[in-house]
Design a protein around this motif. Structure first.
Motif, mmCIF file in Angstrom:
data_model
loop_
_atom_site.group_PDB
_atom_site.id
_atom_site.type_symbol
_atom_site.label_atom_id
_atom_site.label_comp_id
_atom_site.label_asym_id
_atom_site.label_seq_id
_atom_site.Cartn_x
_atom_site.Cartn_y
_atom_site.Cartn_z
ATOM 1 N N ARG A 60 -16.538 -18.840 -34.356
ATOM 2 C CA ARG A 60 -17.122 -17.847 -35.256
ATOM 3 C C ARG A 60 -16.087 -16.812 -35.658
ATOM 4 O O ARG A 60 -15.116 -16.560 -34.947
ATOM 5 C CB ARG A 60 -18.292 -17.152 -34.558
ATOM 6 N N THR A 84 -18.886 -13.617 -24.089
ATOM 7 C CA THR A 84 -17.893 -14.690 -24.176
ATOM 8 C C THR A 84 -16.906 -14.596 -23.017
ATOM 9 O O THR A 84 -16.565 -15.612 -22.401
ATOM 10 C CB THR A 84 -17.145 -14.626 -25.524
ATOM 11 N N ARG A 94 -18.484 -20.648 -29.600
ATOM 12 C CA ARG A 94 -18.471 -19.191 -29.745
ATOM 13 C C ARG A 94 -17.158 -18.709 -30.343
ATOM 14 O O ARG A 94 -17.134 -17.769 -31.125
ATOM 15 C CB ARG A 94 -18.713 -18.518 -28.402
ATOM 16 N N ARG A 127 -18.593 -10.428 -34.780
ATOM 17 C CA ARG A 127 -18.968 -10.276 -33.375
ATOM 18 C C ARG A 127 -19.244 -8.829 -33.015
ATOM 19 O O ARG A 127 -18.567 -7.922 -33.468
ATOM 20 C CB ARG A 127 -17.858 -10.802 -32.469
ATOM 21 N N LYS A 128 -20.224 -8.634 -32.160
ATOM 22 C CA LYS A 128 -20.504 -7.324 -31.593
ATOM 23 C C LYS A 128 -19.741 -7.215 -30.279
ATOM 24 O O LYS A 128 -19.303 -8.208 -29.711
ATOM 25 C CB LYS A 128 -21.992 -7.164 -31.322
ATOM 26 N N SER A 182 -20.988 -6.508 -27.368
ATOM 27 C CA SER A 182 -21.734 -7.208 -26.319
ATOM 28 C C SER A 182 -21.547 -8.719 -26.425
ATOM 29 O O SER A 182 -21.519 -9.421 -25.415
ATOM 30 C CB SER A 182 -23.222 -6.855 -26.400
ATOM 31 N N ASP A 183 -21.380 -9.218 -27.643
ATOM 32 C CA ASP A 183 -21.134 -10.642 -27.858
ATOM 33 C C ASP A 183 -19.783 -11.039 -27.280
ATOM 34 O O ASP A 183 -19.639 -12.086 -26.649
ATOM 35 C CB ASP A 183 -21.202 -10.951 -29.352
ATOM 36 N N GLU A 184 -18.784 -10.192 -27.476
ATOM 37 C CA GLU A 184 -17.455 -10.468 -26.923
ATOM 38 C C GLU A 184 -17.480 -10.412 -25.401
ATOM 39 O O GLU A 184 -16.838 -11.218 -24.736
ATOM 40 C CB GLU A 184 -16.441 -9.471 -27.471
#
Length: 70
Positions: free
Chosen positions: A21, A34, A18, A26-27, A29-31
């Motif tokens: 990338r 993580t 992760r 990254r969004k 919510s993606d962060e």
């Protein structure tokens, strides 16, 4: 104990993948996901000998930085 170490290894691999990338892709919510994965990884690794070793090294590093600042 064995289950937590295997899960910790799996989470470590997921974290590395992760973080490889690009940041721009990254969004929010993606962060957040993580960060959650990293926190779970920390909880799983902390009671192991490896986690205790990391804690000792971090403590010595912090102590060295504190001593150098005086």
């Amino acid at each position: 104990m064995v289950l937590s170490i295997n899960l910790a290894v799996l989470l470590a691999v997921i974290i590395v993948l992760r973080l490889r990338r690009r940041t721009e892709a990254r969004k929010r919510s993606d962060e957040q996901l993580t960060v959650l994965i990293v926190l779970v990884f920390g909880v799983l690794v902390a009671p192991t000998a490896f986690g205790q070793g990391i804690l000792n090294v971090a403590g010595q590093l912090a102590s060295g930085i504190t001593q150098a600042g005086r």
